[in-house]
Design a protein around this motif. Sequence first.
Motif, PDB file in Angstrom:
ATOM      1  N   GLY A 121       5.505  -6.909  -5.441  1.00 52.54           N
ATOM      2  CA  GLY A 121       4.222  -6.587  -4.476  1.00 52.54           C
ATOM      3  C   GLY A 121       4.287  -7.986  -4.101  1.00 52.54           C
ATOM      4  N   ILE A 122       4.500  -9.216  -4.434  1.00 52.29           N
ATOM      5  CA  ILE A 122       4.017 -10.478  -4.105  1.00 52.29           C
ATOM      6  C   ILE A 122       5.725 -10.364  -3.387  1.00 52.29           C
ATOM      7  CG2 ILE A 122       4.686 -12.444  -4.302  1.00 52.29           C
ATOM      8  CD1 ILE A 122       3.136 -12.066  -6.685  1.00 52.29           C
ATOM      9  N   THR A 179      -0.175 -13.215   6.141  1.00 46.09           N
ATOM     10  CA  THR A 179      -1.771 -12.914   6.904  1.00 46.09           C
ATOM     11  C   THR A 179      -1.626 -11.932   7.610  1.00 46.09           C
ATOM     12  OG1 THR A 179      -2.313 -14.592   6.358  1.00 46.09           O
ATOM     13  CG2 THR A 179      -3.482 -13.199   7.211  1.00 46.09           C
ATOM     14  N   ALA A 180      -1.031 -11.077   8.953  1.00 45.90           N
ATOM     15  CA  ALA A 180      -1.420  -9.718   9.499  1.00 45.90           C
ATOM     16  C   ALA A 180      -0.939  -9.236   8.756  1.00 45.90           C
ATOM     17  CB  ALA A 180      -0.323 -10.145  10.908  1.00 45.90           C
ATOM     18  N   PHE A 181       0.202  -8.698   7.893  1.00 47.20           N
ATOM     19  CA  PHE A 181       0.493  -7.407   7.206  1.00 47.20           C
ATOM     20  C   PHE A 181      -0.672  -7.163   5.974  1.00 47.20           C
ATOM     21  CE2 PHE A 181       4.409  -7.492  10.463  1.00 47.20           C
ATOM     22  CZ  PHE A 181       4.434  -6.495  10.044  1.00 47.20           C
ATOM     23  N   MET A 182      -1.272  -8.478   5.140  1.00 50.17           N
ATOM     24  CA  MET A 182      -1.854  -8.128   4.622  1.00 50.17           C
ATOM     25  C   MET A 182      -3.116  -7.113   5.359  1.00 50.17           C
ATOM     26  SD  MET A 182      -1.684  -8.623   1.001  1.00 50.17           S
ATOM     27  CE  MET A 182      -2.305  -8.557  -0.420  1.00 50.17           C
ATOM     28  N   LEU A 183      -3.730  -7.572   6.508  1.00 52.06           N
ATOM     29  CA  LEU A 183      -4.784  -6.825   6.658  1.00 52.06           C
ATOM     30  C   LEU A 183      -3.996  -5.187   6.399  1.00 52.06           C
ATOM     31  CD1 LEU A 183      -6.166  -9.555   9.412  1.00 52.06           C
ATOM     32  CD2 LEU A 183      -6.870  -8.855   6.997  1.00 52.06           C
ATOM     33  N   ILE A 184      -2.764  -5.002   7.327  1.00 52.72           N
ATOM     34  CA  ILE A 184      -2.924  -3.700   7.258  1.00 52.72           C
ATOM     35  C   ILE A 184      -3.034  -3.509   5.994  1.00 52.72           C
ATOM     36  CG2 ILE A 184      -1.278  -2.471   8.431  1.00 52.72           C
ATOM     37  CD1 ILE A 184      -0.651  -4.015   9.892  1.00 52.72           C
ATOM     38  N   VAL A 185      -1.835  -3.656   4.782  1.00 60.46           N
ATOM     39  CA  VAL A 185      -2.323  -2.825   3.528  1.00 60.46           C
ATOM     40  C   VAL A 185      -3.512  -2.938   2.970  1.00 60.46           C
ATOM     41  CG1 VAL A 185       0.111  -3.829   4.048  1.00 60.46           C
ATOM     42  CG2 VAL A 185      -1.049  -5.284   2.405  1.00 60.46           C
ATOM     43  N   ILE A 186      -3.739  -3.713   3.010  1.00 63.08           N
ATOM     44  CA  ILE A 186      -5.682  -4.078   2.193  1.00 63.08           C
ATOM     45  C   ILE A 186      -5.717  -2.519   1.967  1.00 63.08           C
ATOM     46  CG2 ILE A 186      -7.634  -4.466   2.652  1.00 63.08           C
ATOM     47  CD1 ILE A 186      -6.837  -7.436   2.374  1.00 63.08           C
ATOM     48  N   ARG A 233     -15.911  -1.893 -10.799  1.00 57.23           N
ATOM     49  CA  ARG A 233     -14.404  -1.524 -11.574  1.00 57.23           C
ATOM     50  C   ARG A 233     -13.315  -1.776 -10.611  1.00 57.23           C
ATOM     51  NH1 ARG A 233     -14.110  -1.933 -17.078  1.00 57.23           N
ATOM     52  NH2 ARG A 233     -12.051  -2.422 -17.742  1.00 57.23           N
ATOM     53  N   PHE A 234     -13.336  -0.627  -9.687  1.00 55.05           N
ATOM     54  CA  PHE A 234     -12.086  -0.200  -9.390  1.00 55.05           C
ATOM     55  C   PHE A 234     -12.259  -1.724  -7.883  1.00 55.05           C
ATOM     56  CE2 PHE A 234     -10.401   1.525  -4.995  1.00 55.05           C
ATOM     57  CZ  PHE A 234      -8.694   2.412  -5.902  1.00 55.05           C
ATOM     58  N   ALA A 235     -12.662  -1.763  -7.491  1.00 58.28           N
ATOM     59  CA  ALA A 235     -12.735  -2.199  -6.805  1.00 58.28           C
ATOM     60  C   ALA A 235     -12.924  -3.927  -6.638  1.00 58.28           C
ATOM     61  CB  ALA A 235     -14.492  -2.612  -5.639  1.00 58.28           C
ATOM     62  N   ALA A 236     -13.322  -4.591  -8.098  1.00 60.86           N
ATOM     63  CA  ALA A 236     -12.738  -5.873  -8.608  1.00 60.86           C
ATOM     64  C   ALA A 236     -11.562  -5.857  -9.273  1.00 60.86           C
ATOM     65  CB  ALA A 236     -14.048  -5.670  -9.955  1.00 60.86           C
ATOM     66  N   VAL A 263      -4.885  -8.283  -5.050  1.00 58.26           N
ATOM     67  CA  VAL A 263      -5.033  -8.203  -3.575  1.00 58.26           C
ATOM     68  C   VAL A 263      -4.545  -9.621  -2.990  1.00 58.26           C
ATOM     69  CG1 VAL A 263      -5.184  -7.693  -1.386  1.00 58.26           C
ATOM     70  CG2 VAL A 263      -5.450  -5.660  -2.451  1.00 58.26           C
ATOM     71  N   VAL A 264      -5.416 -10.377  -3.753  1.00 57.59           N
ATOM     72  CA  VAL A 264      -5.866 -11.772  -3.358  1.00 57.59           C
ATOM     73  C   VAL A 264      -5.328 -12.431  -3.849  1.00 57.59           C
ATOM     74  CG1 VAL A 264      -7.171 -13.260  -3.857  1.00 57.59           C
ATOM     75  CG2 VAL A 264      -8.494 -11.555  -2.568  1.00 57.59           C
ATOM     76  N   LEU A 265      -4.548 -12.361  -5.388  1.00 60.69           N
ATOM     77  CA  LEU A 265      -4.135 -13.115  -6.428  1.00 60.69           C
ATOM     78  C   LEU A 265      -2.426 -13.345  -5.748  1.00 60.69           C
ATOM     79  CD1 LEU A 265      -4.778 -12.690  -9.670  1.00 60.69           C
ATOM     80  CD2 LEU A 265      -5.201 -15.078  -8.191  1.00 60.69           C
ATOM     81  N   SER A 266      -2.312 -12.045  -5.227  1.00 60.91           N
ATOM     82  CA  SER A 266      -0.507 -11.606  -4.434  1.00 60.91           C
ATOM     83  C   SER A 266      -0.696 -11.871  -3.300  1.00 60.91           C
ATOM     84  CB  SER A 266      -0.715 -10.212  -4.144  1.00 60.91           C
ATOM     85  OG  SER A 266      -1.271  -9.041  -3.773  1.00 60.91           O
ATOM     86  N   TYR A 267      -1.539 -11.816  -2.469  1.00 59.85           N
ATOM     87  CA  TYR A 267      -1.778 -13.286  -1.634  1.00 59.85           C
ATOM     88  C   TYR A 267      -1.467 -14.673  -1.391  1.00 59.85           C
ATOM     89  CZ  TYR A 267      -3.892 -14.831   2.916  1.00 59.85           C
ATOM     90  OH  TYR A 267      -3.815 -15.795   4.332  1.00 59.85           O
ATOM     91  N   ILE A 268      -2.366 -15.482  -2.453  1.00 57.70           N
ATOM     92  CA  ILE A 268      -1.802 -16.019  -2.246  1.00 57.70           C
ATOM     93  C   ILE A 268      -0.570 -17.076  -2.944  1.00 57.70           C
ATOM     94  CG2 ILE A 268      -2.782 -18.677  -3.931  1.00 57.70           C
ATOM     95  CD1 ILE A 268      -5.106 -16.842  -4.011  1.00 57.70           C
ATOM     96  N   VAL A 269      -0.187 -15.560  -4.242  1.00 55.46           N
ATOM     97  CA  VAL A 269       1.137 -16.304  -4.317  1.00 55.46           C
ATOM     98  C   VAL A 269       2.509 -16.406  -3.604  1.00 55.46           C
ATOM     99  CG1 VAL A 269       2.617 -15.903  -5.681  1.00 55.46           C
ATOM    100  CG2 VAL A 269       0.602 -16.020  -6.655  1.00 55.46           C
TER     101      VAL A 269
END
Length: 516
Positions: A134-135, A168-175, A378-381, A387-393
Amino acid sequence: MASYAAITAYTSEHGSRPASAASVSRQRSQRHKKESGTIGSASWLSSVINLLNTIVGAGVLAMPSALSHMGILLGTFVILWAGLTAGFGLYLQTRCARYLERGSASFFALSQITYPNAAVMFDAAIAIKCFGVGISYLIIIGDLMPGVVKGFNEEVEGFLVQRRFWITAFMLIVIPFSFLRRLDSLKYTSVVALISIGYLVILVVYHFAAGDTMSERGDIRFIEWAGAASTLSSFPVIVFAYTCHQNMFSILNEIKDNSPLRTTSVVTASIGSAGAIYVLVAITGYLSFGNNVAGNIVAQYIPSIASTIGKAAIVVLVMFSYPLQVHPCRASVDAVLKWRPSRLRSSSTSPSSSPSRSSLLGKRNTSRPARDEMGEARFAAITTVIVVLSYIVAMTVSSLEKVLAYVGSTGSTSISFILPGLFYYKISSPHSPHHQRLMKDEDDEEEYAEDDDDADGADEGTTGREGGKQAWWDLRLKGRHWRRDLLRKLSLALAIYGLVVMVTCLATNTFFVAAH
């Protein structure tokens, strides 16, 4: 096999196959369809689309380069062989899923009844592999989008040519797609991704047919190869191009008709389509540039609107493939967090805690859900953390080639070959208590469902000839027993093959890292 022994014992005692076999088969088939409708609603086509989109990614553009190292003959054979072995691993997963309650199949569930204390290791490997892929998709987006913008307008500057902006832009689309609970919900995005693949295939074939790359074409290797080292460097690219096994259990859980014939046809259609795409792109792309072909063939074409759209198609492809990696990653992380070694050991060794036959055969208890799904919080967490960790990396790292090479060598081979082979070999053992309890009725149901029409015809045509009917039924049982014994041996061979591939890929990666 337990089913063979049980039916043989029955025929020995009663002299023939039960007269009510046809009616039993129909009743079980009706019950099966009823349960399938409540648990699975995905169509055959959507299952094929999602699985095919999981298989075919941006790696298709590296196939011509692989052929330049192996030669056309050997390279085509390796592509087809990799598809065959990957497809066999998927087929074993469909077989293993029939040992589990309808709608609850997963690597973790199989680990619990085969290698319970290793379940956490298996799921951790799957989670890491899917997280890394994913990263890599996000990094591809960040690397390609500035070039796509420049392709349409070379004078563009500022944030529009910055990789972090586009990630960042495409991350907002796939979230939003990453938070969908069912894999079947991604069928429409998978269609868009497959359209992008179709465009890329047409682009490669068009340039080959037009012959506009002949001035840049190098020599062509038809039979000879570039050497063992170069061939081994391309081998993992082809093998890992078929990795989709992390989503197979979700497809089996969600498909409406999970009969053996239907699920096998999903595997055949997906692997067959992927193999055809790979061979077509590999041969036409290689013949376009010869030995001068690069790792990404689209980047070699003369800059034009068509090639720029091709790069944009790659971006769309990986963007909609990202949620397909989040889905199995989330399930594996959840399984790791739920893992309790002491509980697993007690449940697997204590006779009093052995599961009942009804639960093992997939006969659901209506007082509780068939699947232990994650709660909303739990699902959301878990999804948010992934998502956040993959974005940061992806924002902080520009290249994951070396890391992904090792993760792919271990994770992909484990998911595709080792685990399916080991799971089926273990669970199908005639001495396995799970095989004795799990397979007897379910296996009889499969046999009755497959042979219903033939058996009725045989019973009608052999009225009054019990000896002939007995011999015919014994022959069918022996043949089925022989095929299952062969399948079990082939499953062990697949696991051994996976270990060989893992060692080969790790050694190759280590060699090239040291060389560079």
